[in-house]
Design a protein around this motif. Structure first.
Motif, PDB file in Angstrom:
ATOM      1  N   ARG A 811       0.818  -1.223   0.000  1.00 25.26           N
ATOM      2  CA  ARG A 811       0.000   0.000   0.000  1.00 25.26           C
ATOM      3  C   ARG A 811       0.849   1.269   0.000  1.00 25.26           C
ATOM      4  NH1 ARG A 811      -5.170  -1.057   4.088  1.00 25.26           N
ATOM      5  NH2 ARG A 811      -6.059  -2.805   2.905  1.00 25.26           N
ATOM      6  N   ALA A 812       1.756   1.361   0.965  1.00 24.54           N
ATOM      7  CA  ALA A 812       2.497   2.618   1.101  1.00 24.54           C
ATOM      8  C   ALA A 812       3.344   2.904  -0.132  1.00 24.54           C
ATOM      9  CB  ALA A 812       3.367   2.573   2.362  1.00 24.54           C
ATOM     10  N   LEU A 813       4.129   1.913  -0.580  1.00 24.95           N
ATOM     11  CA  LEU A 813       4.985   2.142  -1.757  1.00 24.95           C
ATOM     12  C   LEU A 813       4.171   2.459  -3.009  1.00 24.95           C
ATOM     13  CD1 LEU A 813       7.863  -0.468  -1.265  1.00 24.95           C
ATOM     14  CD2 LEU A 813       8.106   2.020  -1.420  1.00 24.95           C
ATOM     15  N   PRO A 814       3.122   1.715  -3.360  1.00 28.23           N
ATOM     16  CA  PRO A 814       2.335   2.083  -4.548  1.00 28.23           C
ATOM     17  C   PRO A 814       1.634   3.427  -4.403  1.00 28.23           C
ATOM     18  CG  PRO A 814       1.944  -0.210  -3.957  1.00 28.23           C
ATOM     19  CD  PRO A 814       2.713   0.382  -2.822  1.00 28.23           C
ATOM     20  N   TYR A 815       1.067   3.683  -3.240  1.00 31.07           N
ATOM     21  CA  TYR A 815       0.271   4.898  -3.061  1.00 31.07           C
ATOM     22  C   TYR A 815       1.151   6.144  -3.076  1.00 31.07           C
ATOM     23  CZ  TYR A 815      -3.082   8.131  -1.017  1.00 31.07           C
ATOM     24  OH  TYR A 815      -3.910   9.207  -0.787  1.00 31.07           O
ATOM     25  N   GLN A 816       2.290   6.072  -2.365  1.00 32.54           N
ATOM     26  CA  GLN A 816       3.126   7.265  -2.221  1.00 32.54           C
ATOM     27  C   GLN A 816       4.096   7.449  -3.378  1.00 32.54           C
ATOM     28  OE1 GLN A 816       5.053   7.334   1.605  1.00 32.54           O
ATOM     29  NE2 GLN A 816       3.148   7.002   2.748  1.00 32.54           N
ATOM     30  N   HIS A 817       4.549   6.371  -3.971  1.00 34.06           N
ATOM     31  CA  HIS A 817       5.646   6.502  -4.943  1.00 34.06           C
ATOM     32  C   HIS A 817       5.359   5.809  -6.256  1.00 34.06           C
ATOM     33  CE1 HIS A 817       7.826   8.099  -1.546  1.00 34.06           C
ATOM     34  NE2 HIS A 817       7.599   6.984  -0.855  1.00 34.06           N
ATOM     35  N   GLY A 818       4.117   5.364  -6.455  1.00 36.81           N
ATOM     36  CA  GLY A 818       3.775   4.756  -7.726  1.00 36.81           C
ATOM     37  C   GLY A 818       4.498   3.436  -7.973  1.00 36.81           C
ATOM     38  N   ALA A 819       4.888   2.761  -6.914  1.00 36.84           N
ATOM     39  CA  ALA A 819       5.631   1.513  -7.079  1.00 36.84           C
ATOM     40  C   ALA A 819       4.704   0.374  -7.492  1.00 36.84           C
ATOM     41  CB  ALA A 819       6.341   1.149  -5.784  1.00 36.84           C
ATOM     42  N   ILE A 820       5.281  -0.620  -8.142  1.00 34.99           N
ATOM     43  CA  ILE A 820       4.574  -1.847  -8.480  1.00 34.99           C
ATOM     44  C   ILE A 820       5.193  -2.960  -7.631  1.00 34.99           C
ATOM     45  CG2 ILE A 820       3.971  -3.458 -10.309  1.00 34.99           C
ATOM     46  CD1 ILE A 820       4.419  -1.150 -12.287  1.00 34.99           C
ATOM     47  N   THR A 821       4.404  -3.589  -6.767  1.00 35.77           N
ATOM     48  CA  THR A 821       4.966  -4.551  -5.811  1.00 35.77           C
ATOM     49  C   THR A 821       4.238  -5.877  -5.896  1.00 35.77           C
ATOM     50  OG1 THR A 821       3.497  -3.876  -4.031  1.00 35.77           O
ATOM     51  CG2 THR A 821       5.561  -2.654  -4.260  1.00 35.77           C
ATOM     52  N   SER A 822       4.925  -6.905  -5.466  1.00 30.00           N
ATOM     53  CA  SER A 822       4.345  -8.248  -5.385  1.00 30.00           C
ATOM     54  C   SER A 822       4.933  -8.944  -4.170  1.00 30.00           C
ATOM     55  CB  SER A 822       4.647  -9.036  -6.663  1.00 30.00           C
ATOM     56  OG  SER A 822       4.254 -10.389  -6.496  1.00 30.00           O
ATOM     57  N   TYR A 823       4.085  -9.540  -3.351  1.00 27.20           N
ATOM     58  CA  TYR A 823       4.534 -10.216  -2.129  1.00 27.20           C
ATOM     59  C   TYR A 823       3.792 -11.541  -2.037  1.00 27.20           C
ATOM     60  CZ  TYR A 823       5.602 -11.070   2.788  1.00 27.20           C
ATOM     61  OH  TYR A 823       6.035 -11.615   3.974  1.00 27.20           O
ATOM     62  N   ARG A 824       4.534 -12.647  -2.093  1.00 27.61           N
ATOM     63  CA  ARG A 824       3.919 -13.970  -2.016  1.00 27.61           C
ATOM     64  C   ARG A 824       4.654 -14.797  -0.967  1.00 27.61           C
ATOM     65  NH1 ARG A 824       4.752 -13.329  -7.383  1.00 27.61           N
ATOM     66  NH2 ARG A 824       6.345 -14.945  -7.452  1.00 27.61           N
ATOM     67  N   LEU A 825       3.893 -15.432  -0.100  1.00 28.02           N
ATOM     68  CA  LEU A 825       4.427 -16.291   0.945  1.00 28.02           C
ATOM     69  C   LEU A 825       4.331 -17.733   0.434  1.00 28.02           C
ATOM     70  CD1 LEU A 825       5.604 -15.987   3.790  1.00 28.02           C
ATOM     71  CD2 LEU A 825       3.320 -16.419   4.703  1.00 28.02           C
ATOM     72  N   GLN A 826       5.444 -18.226  -0.160  1.00 26.68           N
ATOM     73  CA  GLN A 826       5.476 -19.552  -0.774  1.00 26.68           C
ATOM     74  C   GLN A 826       5.897 -20.621   0.264  1.00 26.68           C
ATOM     75  OE1 GLN A 826       4.393 -20.008  -3.693  1.00 26.68           O
ATOM     76  NE2 GLN A 826       4.332 -17.923  -4.497  1.00 26.68           N
ATOM     77  N   PRO A 827       5.648 -21.910  -0.041  1.00 27.38           N
ATOM     78  CA  PRO A 827       6.041 -22.957   0.937  1.00 27.38           C
ATOM     79  C   PRO A 827       7.541 -22.985   1.223  1.00 27.38           C
ATOM     80  CG  PRO A 827       4.469 -23.809  -0.653  1.00 27.38           C
ATOM     81  CD  PRO A 827       4.845 -22.460  -1.136  1.00 27.38           C
ATOM     82  N   ASP A 828       8.381 -22.506   0.270  1.00 27.78           N
ATOM     83  CA  ASP A 828       9.834 -22.538   0.510  1.00 27.78           C
ATOM     84  C   ASP A 828      10.389 -21.190   0.932  1.00 27.78           C
ATOM     85  OD1 ASP A 828       9.408 -21.253  -1.859  1.00 27.78           O
ATOM     86  OD2 ASP A 828      11.171 -22.126  -2.870  1.00 27.78           O
ATOM     87  N   GLY A 829       9.498 -20.174   1.191  1.00 33.12           N
ATOM     88  CA  GLY A 829       9.984 -18.873   1.636  1.00 33.12           C
ATOM     89  C   GLY A 829       9.260 -17.728   0.956  1.00 33.12           C
ATOM     90  N   VAL A 830       9.685 -16.521   1.288  1.00 29.81           N
ATOM     91  CA  VAL A 830       9.057 -15.303   0.760  1.00 29.81           C
ATOM     92  C   VAL A 830       9.624 -14.995  -0.607  1.00 29.81           C
ATOM     93  CG1 VAL A 830       8.813 -12.824   1.085  1.00 29.81           C
ATOM     94  CG2 VAL A 830       8.581 -14.377   3.037  1.00 29.81           C
ATOM     95  N   HIS A 831       8.727 -14.666  -1.555  1.00 27.87           N
ATOM     96  CA  HIS A 831       9.118 -14.154  -2.865  1.00 27.87           C
ATOM     97  C   HIS A 831       8.523 -12.764  -2.999  1.00 27.87           C
ATOM     98  CE1 HIS A 831       9.497 -18.500  -4.643  1.00 27.87           C
ATOM     99  NE2 HIS A 831      10.304 -18.279  -3.603  1.00 27.87           N
ATOM    100  N   CYS A 832       9.375 -11.771  -3.131  1.00 31.24           N
ATOM    101  CA  CYS A 832       8.899 -10.371  -3.179  1.00 31.24           C
ATOM    102  C   CYS A 832       9.574  -9.669  -4.350  1.00 31.24           C
ATOM    103  CB  CYS A 832       9.192  -9.649  -1.863  1.00 31.24           C
ATOM    104  SG  CYS A 832       8.700  -7.913  -1.863  1.00 31.24           S
ATOM    105  N   ALA A 833       8.780  -8.794  -5.050  1.00 29.93           N
ATOM    106  CA  ALA A 833       9.323  -7.980  -6.147  1.00 29.93           C
ATOM    107  C   ALA A 833       8.855  -6.550  -5.962  1.00 29.93           C
ATOM    108  CB  ALA A 833       8.873  -8.522  -7.497  1.00 29.93           C
TER     109      ALA A 833
END
Length: 846
Positions: A811-833
């Protein structure tokens, strides 16, 4: 049931009544002794469905059947066995004159005789055809009369309705013909008195009455003056009178618009003194129609008769029509008489208005107005004078067209102007002969002769110039007409109106100049729109600075162009507030825009309000719009910092405990532990130091921010084998986003240390962090990948919740800075972009 010897036989009510009647007490004697011819006639009558009455003997004793009883007994009740004179007098009066003819055996037929009939409990009027048939005894002698009644009521009523309708039609046609003759006679007349005389003459002839008259009612609603009359015979009609002489009630009826109809003054319900008043006039009957306009009684039109007369509805309507049409004809004649003068006056006033409109100086307006008025009325002098508080008169301008009047001094005492002591500030003052008028003091008359004033009209210039008057002067005495005085008043009004407009225009220009200065200096947008079309009428220069485009572009296609600058999610609310403002509300609200030149998102704090005309109708809507982006971001930053301070405090305690435990596990000695633990505490301090540099305006490189966070969490020391970093160095971040990005990295690292690839409970966990700059020279963007592997996330997935870290990322990054983010909690760990814009000085990708 009757016995075998009783007569007449049968069970009907009338049969029973005849059988049981005491005939022995009648001239016919006992029923058992009746002769055969009488019995035959009675049987015939009783068996007939028609109404029949048998009249027997010299006394005409009545015997009748059931249908006949409805007629015979309608008026006086049971009449069976009674002589006709006593039991049915109305029929007796009809038959008595005809008995000689009937005795001569002559049948008599009487059509449509009116006799009442009783059916049930109700008595009705009815009409009958009567057949009077002589009845003999078989030896040639007439012993009675058989009356056969055949009802004709329906036919009579239908015929009478038709006759009345035809009579009304004839009366209406006669009335319409009279009104046409009246209109034709009045149309060519222009003198009001001739119109009234012609109208009452035609009324007298139409109604065939001794006379008719037209009375004008005074403003008091009581006094009357006869202005026209026509007499077929001499009548003692007065020239003047009062309605109250005939009673207050009569005057009230007239004022209510009700016509008075008298058919016989001696028989009407009048007081004795009212009856005496009509006797004095020699009147016995009459119609008087009032003429009421706008609630006021103006006139009376009357027709009279010296004998009683039953006036018809048509007679009454004709008198009322004459009153209305005479009034209309008089009004038309008066209007036509004044039309020429009004046309001339209107043409002059139009020329005057046109001439004054082009003058831009007050002195020229007064000069032109005085000159044109003097020429139109052929005045010798026309002057505008202003009086100061010291009672000194200042001549603003004067136009002199005759040498008979000397020019007035530029300044003189007010008392030196003839008649000035009589001037009033709110209405015209007129003098027709100032040299001999006894209404003026002798000193004023002497001044008038000395100054050459013969006649004067003075009109105040109210509202335009305080304490100013316009004076129209004639060197000779002059009887000013009402039209001339009105013309001077109208001309003065137009001069004053133009002077007031000049003052208003000057004030408006000054007001507009001040408004422009204010609008030009304001950093907020000032705008005005047409309330009906919503097209932009005005926008201050700040519009371009805030919206990134000139205000004329926003006005090209009205509201649409401006709305394109408003973020889609805010447009509905913005339009709703515009609608409320158009309805007259004052509205305060905030919304977001994207500038036309840079695409930057900005927050606008707006105050919208209606602007009404003099009648209170909303004609425009206006508003003030201030760019509050900085304040809004500052407020949001403060909220984030406060929340982060609380959150980081808790996280720091956890991190420090974890660092101490991990450091202790790997330390070879107490000194080694102290050294390693102190270094990691210093790393935490360095992260805070980097964040605190945001206020200085320095650019923080991404790799330094990342390494600082990882060092602070011990991720590049003992766990270095678990972490792989791939990406260019010295990528400058925008100052506005360093804090938020650092917090996001901190959250990712903290979660990795607690539960993920860097946790001591995850020996197989690995962390790969890659970053690069996407190839866009105009808007370079940093792409970051945070990928964990070899982590057992079974417990973490069960207890996963949407925490502060994900709120920052999603929320904060997209709203304030127009960022495109992805956050997924996978069985082998966190995958974030994370994909976010960086400073334009970022190096190109390798």
């Amino acid at each position: 049931m009757p016995t075998s010897g009783e007569w007449p036989r049968g069970a009907g009510a009338m049969i029973r009544r005849i059988r049981e009647h005491d005939w022995a007490a009648t001239p016919l004697g006992a029923i058992t002794g009746w002769p055969a011819d009488l019995r035959f006639a009675v049987d015939l009558m009783l068996n007939s469905p028609l109404a029949m009455v048998l009249l027997r003997g010299p006394e005409l004793v009545q015997i009748y059947n059931e249908a006949g009883s409805e007629v015979v007994e309608a008026g006086s009740g049971a009449a069976l066995g009674m002589p006709l004179r006593e039991g049915f007098a109305q029929l007796h009066r009809i038959i008595a004159p005809l008995q000689a003819r009937i005795r001569d055996r002559e049948p008599v037929i009487l059509p449509e005789v009116r006799l009442p009939v009783r059916r049930g409990d109700t008595e009705h009027e009815a009409w009958w055809d009567l057949q009077l048939l002589p009845q003999g005894d078989g030896e040639g002698a007439v012993t009675g009369i058989l009356v056969l009644l055949i009802e004709r009521t329906d036919a009579v009523l239908v015929r009478r309705r038709m006759e009345r309708a035809m009579a009304r039609q004839r009366a209406s046609e006669e009335r319409q013909g009279f009104l046409l003759r009246l209109s034709d006679a009045l149309r060519p007349l222009s003198d009001p008195f001739r119109i009234q005389e012609t109208a009452v003459r035609l009324l007298t002839e139409q109604l065939d009455v001794p006379g008719a008259a037209y009375f004008t009612v005074g403003k008091d609603g009581n006094s009357c003056t006869r202005t026209a009359k026509h007499e077929a015979v001499p009548l003692p009609l007065p020239d003047h009178g009062r309605l109250s002489d005939f009673g207050a009630g009569l005057a009230a009826e007239f004022r209510a618009g009700r016509t008075l109809t008298l058919r016989d003054t001696e028989a009407e319900p009048l007081h004795d003194w009212q009856r005496s008043a009509f006797r004095d006039l020699g009147l016995r009957a009459g119609i008087v129609a009032p003429l009421v306009k706008d609630g006021r009684l103006f006139a009376l039109v009357g027709a009279c008769s010296l004998a009683p007369r039953d006036w018809s509805d048509t007679d009454i309507r004709i008198v009322e029509d004459v009153a209305e049409r005479t009034w209309a004809a008089v009004a038309r004649a008066q209007a036509e008489a004044g039309l020429h003068d009004r046309d001339r006056r209107h043409r002059f006033l139009l020329r005057l208005s046109d001439a004054l409109r082009i003058e831009a100086q007050a002195g020229e307006v007064i000069h032109v107005g005085l000159r044109m008025l003097a020429e139109e009325l052929e005045l010798d002098l026309c002057v505008a004078v202003r009086v100061d508080p010291s009672a000194q008169a200042e001549v603003l301008h004067q136009v002199r067209r005759s040498e008979r009047i000397p020019a007035m001094a530029p300044r003189l005492p007010l008392a030196d102007i003839p008649g000035a002591g009589r001037f009033v500030p709110d209405r015209a003052l007129t003098f027709s002969d100032m040299r001999s008028a006894r209404t003026l003091p002798a000193a004023d008359r002497r001044r008038a002769r000395r100054m050459g004033f013969g006649a004067l009209v003075s009109v105040p210039l109210t509202g335009a110039l305080p304490r100013c008057s316009l004076m129209a002067v004639s060197a000779l005495p002059r009887l000013w007409s009402a039209a001339e005085v009105v013309l001077i008043e109208n001309a003065t009004e137009r001069i004053g109106s133009r002077l007031a407009n000049l003052r208003a225009e000057a004030a408006l220009r000054e007001s507009e100049h001040r408004f422009r200065q204010f609008a030009d200096a304001s950093t907020s947008v000032l705008w005005i729109r047409d309330a009906r079309t919503l097209r932009m009428v005005f926008a201050s220069p700040a519009f371009r600075a805030i919206y990134g485009c000139p205000c004329d572009r926003a006005g090209e296609d009205g509201l649409r162009c401006w709305l394109r600058r408003v973020l889609p999610q805010d447009r509905r609310a913005v339009l709703d507030r515009l609608r409320r403002t158009r309805r007259g509300e004052r509205v305060e609200h905030e919304f977001r825009i994207r500038t036309a030149d840079t695409g930057e998102q900005r927050w606008i704090a707006a105050t919208d309000f209606p602007m009404s005309d003099a009648g209170g109708q909303v004609q425009w809507i206006a508003g003030l719009g201030a760019d509050v982006t900085a304040a809004r971001l500052s407020t949001e930053r403060q909220h984030v910092l406060v929340a982060e301070l609380q959150h980081r405090t808790r996280n720091l305690i956890t991190v420090i405990g974890s660092l101490a435990s991990r450091t202790l596990q790997r330390a070879t000695s107490l000194e080694d532990f102290g050294q390693r633990f102190g270094q990691r505490l210093s790393a935490l301090s360095r992260v805070q130091g980097l964040l605190s540099q945001l206020a200085t305006g320095d650019r923080v490189a991404f790799d330094r921010l990342l390494r600082t966070e990882l060092v602070a969490h011990g991720a590049v020391d003992g766990a270095a084998a678990k972490v792989t970093l791939e990406g260019p160095t010295e990528i400058p971040l925008r100052s506005s986003m360093v804090q938020t990005l650092a917090l996001a990295l901190h959250e990712l690292a903290t979660n990795a240390v607690k539960h993920g690839a860097l946790a001591e409970s995850q020996p197989e966990g690995r962390l790969l962090i890659r970053w690069w700059v996407e190839p866009n020279t105009n808007d370079p963007r940093l792409h970051i990948e945070w990928r964990e592997s070899g982590v057992d996330m079974t417990q973490a997935l069960k207890s996963a919740r949407y925490g502060y870290g994900r709120e920052l990322l999603e929320r904060a990054l997209p709203y304030q800075h127009g960022a495109i983010t992805s956050y997924r909690l996978q069985p082998d760990g966190v995958h974030c972009a994370i994909n976010v814009a960086v400073h334009a000085g970022a190096p190109a990708p390798v």
